[in-house]
Motif scaffolding. Structure first.
Motif, PDB file in Angstrom:
ATOM      1  N   GLN A   1      -4.597   2.958 -12.779  1.00 39.94           N
ATOM      2  CA  GLN A   1      -6.036   2.869 -12.552  1.00 39.94           C
ATOM      3  C   GLN A   1      -6.611   1.601 -13.188  1.00 39.94           C
ATOM      4  OE1 GLN A   1      -8.692   5.412 -14.862  1.00 39.94           O
ATOM      5  NE2 GLN A   1      -9.693   6.018 -12.938  1.00 39.94           N
ATOM      6  N   GLU A   2      -6.209   1.306 -14.404  1.00 38.51           N
ATOM      7  CA  GLU A   2      -6.688   0.105 -15.091  1.00 38.51           C
ATOM      8  C   GLU A   2      -6.264  -1.162 -14.355  1.00 38.51           C
ATOM      9  OE1 GLU A   2      -5.040   0.627 -18.990  1.00 38.51           O
ATOM     10  OE2 GLU A   2      -6.521   2.144 -19.554  1.00 38.51           O
ATOM     11  N   GLU A   3      -5.021  -1.190 -13.884  1.00 42.03           N
ATOM     12  CA  GLU A   3      -4.533  -2.372 -13.148  1.00 42.03           C
ATOM     13  C   GLU A   3      -5.278  -2.526 -11.832  1.00 42.03           C
ATOM     14  OE1 GLU A   3      -3.016  -5.807 -12.590  1.00 42.03           O
ATOM     15  OE2 GLU A   3      -2.307  -4.682 -14.327  1.00 42.03           O
ATOM     16  N   ALA A   4      -5.571  -1.413 -11.156  1.00 43.59           N
ATOM     17  CA  ALA A   4      -6.326  -1.483  -9.899  1.00 43.59           C
ATOM     18  C   ALA A   4      -7.722  -2.054 -10.145  1.00 43.59           C
ATOM     19  CB  ALA A   4      -6.413  -0.098  -9.259  1.00 43.59           C
ATOM     20  N   ARG A   5      -8.357  -1.624 -11.216  1.00 47.25           N
ATOM     21  CA  ARG A   5      -9.688  -2.167 -11.548  1.00 47.25           C
ATOM     22  C   ARG A   5      -9.603  -3.654 -11.868  1.00 47.25           C
ATOM     23  NH1 ARG A   5     -13.792   1.907 -13.288  1.00 47.25           N
ATOM     24  NH2 ARG A   5     -12.924   3.904 -12.668  1.00 47.25           N
ATOM     25  N   MET A   6      -8.544  -4.051 -12.586  1.00 50.83           N
ATOM     26  CA  MET A   6      -8.360  -5.463 -12.910  1.00 50.83           C
ATOM     27  C   MET A   6      -8.134  -6.267 -11.626  1.00 50.83           C
ATOM     28  SD  MET A   6      -8.294  -7.765 -15.260  1.00 50.83           S
ATOM     29  CE  MET A   6      -8.142  -6.810 -16.746  1.00 50.83           C
ATOM     30  N   ALA A   7      -7.332  -5.734 -10.722  1.00 56.94           N
ATOM     31  CA  ALA A   7      -7.058  -6.423  -9.461  1.00 56.94           C
ATOM     32  C   ALA A   7      -8.334  -6.581  -8.637  1.00 56.94           C
ATOM     33  CB  ALA A   7      -5.995  -5.662  -8.662  1.00 56.94           C
ATOM     34  N   LEU A   8      -9.196  -5.580  -8.696  1.00 61.69           N
ATOM     35  CA  LEU A   8     -10.460  -5.658  -7.956  1.00 61.69           C
ATOM     36  C   LEU A   8     -11.353  -6.791  -8.460  1.00 61.69           C
ATOM     37  CD1 LEU A   8     -11.313  -1.877  -7.482  1.00 61.69           C
ATOM     38  CD2 LEU A   8     -10.887  -3.557  -5.662  1.00 61.69           C
TER      39      LEU A   8
ATOM     40  N   ILE B   1       0.842  -1.207   0.000  1.00 63.36           N
ATOM     41  CA  ILE B   1       0.000   0.000   0.000  1.00 63.36           C
ATOM     42  C   ILE B   1       0.877   1.257   0.000  1.00 63.36           C
ATOM     43  CG2 ILE B   1      -1.637   1.370   1.354  1.00 63.36           C
ATOM     44  CD1 ILE B   1      -2.941  -1.296   2.197  1.00 63.36           C
ATOM     45  N   LYS B   2       1.950   1.235   0.792  1.00 62.54           N
ATOM     46  CA  LYS B   2       2.853   2.398   0.838  1.00 62.54           C
ATOM     47  C   LYS B   2       3.379   2.726  -0.554  1.00 62.54           C
ATOM     48  CE  LYS B   2       6.992   4.110   3.135  1.00 62.54           C
ATOM     49  NZ  LYS B   2       7.974   3.877   4.183  1.00 62.54           N
ATOM     50  N   VAL B   3       3.784   1.707  -1.297  1.00 58.90           N
ATOM     51  CA  VAL B   3       4.304   1.931  -2.651  1.00 58.90           C
ATOM     52  C   VAL B   3       3.179   2.355  -3.591  1.00 58.90           C
ATOM     53  CG1 VAL B   3       5.409   0.824  -4.640  1.00 58.90           C
ATOM     54  CG2 VAL B   3       6.269   0.393  -2.317  1.00 58.90           C
ATOM     55  N   LEU B   4       2.028   1.725  -3.471  1.00 59.58           N
ATOM     56  CA  LEU B   4       0.884   2.081  -4.317  1.00 59.58           C
ATOM     57  C   LEU B   4       0.524   3.558  -4.156  1.00 59.58           C
ATOM     58  CD1 LEU B   4      -1.368   0.948  -6.236  1.00 59.58           C
ATOM     59  CD2 LEU B   4      -2.754   0.670  -4.177  1.00 59.58           C
ATOM     60  N   GLU B   5       0.604   4.062  -2.948  1.00 60.91           N
ATOM     61  CA  GLU B   5       0.243   5.457  -2.656  1.00 60.91           C
ATOM     62  C   GLU B   5       1.321   6.466  -3.033  1.00 60.91           C
ATOM     63  OE1 GLU B   5      -0.493   5.221   1.528  1.00 60.91           O
ATOM     64  OE2 GLU B   5      -2.599   4.729   1.247  1.00 60.91           O
ATOM     65  N   ASP B   6       2.538   6.010  -3.282  1.00 67.45           N
ATOM     66  CA  ASP B   6       3.673   6.894  -3.521  1.00 67.45           C
ATOM     67  C   ASP B   6       3.680   7.408  -4.965  1.00 67.45           C
ATOM     68  OD1 ASP B   6       6.081   8.205  -3.717  1.00 67.45           O
ATOM     69  OD2 ASP B   6       7.307   6.475  -3.118  1.00 67.45           O
ATOM     70  N   LYS B   7       3.222   8.646  -5.153  1.00 70.82           N
ATOM     71  CA  LYS B   7       3.152   9.221  -6.500  1.00 70.82           C
ATOM     72  C   LYS B   7       4.527   9.414  -7.131  1.00 70.82           C
ATOM     73  CE  LYS B   7      -0.009  12.595  -5.497  1.00 70.82           C
ATOM     74  NZ  LYS B   7      -0.746  13.804  -5.867  1.00 70.82           N
ATOM     75  N   ALA B   8       5.565   9.497  -6.328  1.00 70.77           N
ATOM     76  CA  ALA B   8       6.917   9.664  -6.861  1.00 70.77           C
ATOM     77  C   ALA B   8       7.481   8.339  -7.390  1.00 70.77           C
ATOM     78  CB  ALA B   8       7.835  10.219  -5.769  1.00 70.77           C
ATOM     79  N   CYS B   9       6.835   7.258  -7.027  1.00 69.45           N
ATOM     80  CA  CYS B   9       7.289   5.931  -7.448  1.00 69.45           C
ATOM     81  C   CYS B   9       6.871   5.675  -8.904  1.00 69.45           C
ATOM     82  CB  CYS B   9       6.669   4.882  -6.521  1.00 69.45           C
ATOM     83  SG  CYS B   9       7.204   3.212  -6.832  1.00 69.45           S
ATOM     84  N   ASP B  10       7.725   5.009  -9.666  1.00 71.88           N
ATOM     85  CA  ASP B  10       7.429   4.682 -11.056  1.00 71.88           C
ATOM     86  C   ASP B  10       6.093   3.930 -11.153  1.00 71.88           C
ATOM     87  OD1 ASP B  10       7.611   2.678 -13.471  1.00 71.88           O
ATOM     88  OD2 ASP B  10       9.078   4.256 -13.899  1.00 71.88           O
ATOM     89  N   TYR B  11       5.289   4.296 -12.116  1.00 68.83           N
ATOM     90  CA  TYR B  11       3.959   3.705 -12.247  1.00 68.83           C
ATOM     91  C   TYR B  11       4.012   2.190 -12.455  1.00 68.83           C
ATOM     92  CZ  TYR B  11       4.137   2.905 -17.286  1.00 68.83           C
ATOM     93  OH  TYR B  11       4.449   2.423 -18.527  1.00 68.83           O
TER      94      TYR B  11
ATOM     95  N   LEU C   1      -6.936  -0.438  -3.325  1.00 66.11           N
ATOM     96  CA  LEU C   1      -7.240  -0.680  -4.744  1.00 66.11           C
ATOM     97  C   LEU C   1      -8.426   0.159  -5.195  1.00 66.11           C
ATOM     98  CD1 LEU C   1      -6.729  -4.534  -4.934  1.00 66.11           C
ATOM     99  CD2 LEU C   1      -5.354  -2.764  -6.075  1.00 66.11           C
ATOM    100  N   ARG C   2      -9.403   0.296  -4.334  1.00 67.99           N
ATOM    101  CA  ARG C   2     -10.583   1.110  -4.671  1.00 67.99           C
ATOM    102  C   ARG C   2     -10.160   2.554  -4.912  1.00 67.99           C
ATOM    103  NH1 ARG C   2     -14.718   4.336  -2.911  1.00 67.99           N
ATOM    104  NH2 ARG C   2     -16.787   3.723  -3.617  1.00 67.99           N
TER     105      ARG C   2
ATOM    106  N   LEU D   1      -1.754  -6.718  -4.532  1.00 66.61           N
ATOM    107  CA  LEU D   1      -2.839  -6.516  -3.566  1.00 66.61           C
ATOM    108  C   LEU D   1      -4.105  -7.245  -4.002  1.00 66.61           C
ATOM    109  CD1 LEU D   1      -2.233  -2.777  -2.700  1.00 66.61           C
ATOM    110  CD2 LEU D   1      -2.092  -4.709  -1.101  1.00 66.61           C
ATOM    111  N   GLY D   2      -4.348  -7.304  -5.304  1.00 62.88           N
ATOM    112  CA  GLY D   2      -5.502  -8.045  -5.808  1.00 62.88           C
ATOM    113  C   GLY D   2      -5.401  -9.529  -5.524  1.00 62.88           C
TER     114      GLY D   2
END
Length: 176
Positions: free
Chosen positions: A145-152, A96-106, A128-129, A116-117
């Motif tokens: 965003q697309e990967e998060a939706r796929m993971a959900l 989650i920490k990495v997912l939230e880090d906007k400075a981290c490479d997408y 993920l939501r 997480l999914g």
């Protein structure tokens, strides 16, 4: 990591020449998909080989350390992938920490969303939501965003309905 990839290929080849019961069961599941039989067996052997090798090579704490501290983008992507395969809930906070880090490479963030999914859990679901609901400003954020939706889709039956709900957990997670 290259050594791990070579080990996975060797394990896959060994499984294909001497199939185990687990491989046979997995190949039967894969064969239900619209794939030629040899592709189903190859796919199943690759999945099983990855699982067999990855679980032996790195403990969760080492993978989390790589995910959070490595300077190598591909090591971090691989660490996120392996953590997802291990399905160890102890890795959720780091993911989650990495997912939230906007400075981290997408690309790393995408792999954490996928992980997480696979792991699930309430905190992972909330993260993920939030990632699925971001207003993407870049192509990378759109892919996240697309990967998060796929993971959900691996966790909830109706992703669109789930995203329309307003759970309290969303307030605790900031992905965008």
């Amino acid at each position: 990591i290259n050594d791990i990839a070579n080990s996975i290929r060797e394990e896959r080849d060994k499984l294909l020449t001497s199939p185990t019961e687990e491989l046979t069961e997995q190949a039967e599941v894969e064969a239900v998909l619209p794939l030629p039989e040899y592709i189903a067996w190859l796919s199943a052997s690759c999945k099983l080989a990855r699982k067999n090798i990855l679980f032996k090579t790195q403990d969760t704490e080492s993978l989390i350390d790589i995910l959070l501290r490595s300077d190598d983008i591909y090591e971090r992507m691989d660490a996120a992938y392996i953590l997802g395969e291990k399905k160890d809930e102890a890795s959720i906070d780091a993911l989650i920490k990495v997912l939230e880090d906007k400075a981290c490479d997408y690309r790393i963030r995408k792999n954490t969303a996928e992980a997480l999914g696979k792991i699930g859990g309430d905190r992972g679901l909330a993260a993920l939501r939030a990632a699925a609901l971001i207003k993407p400003a870049t192509d990378g954020e759109k892919k996240l965003q697309e990967e998060a939706r796929m993971a959900l889709t691996k966790i909830v039956a109706d992703v669109n309905a789930f995203l329309k709900e307003k759970p309290e957990e969303l307030e605790k997670v900031n992905v965008s």
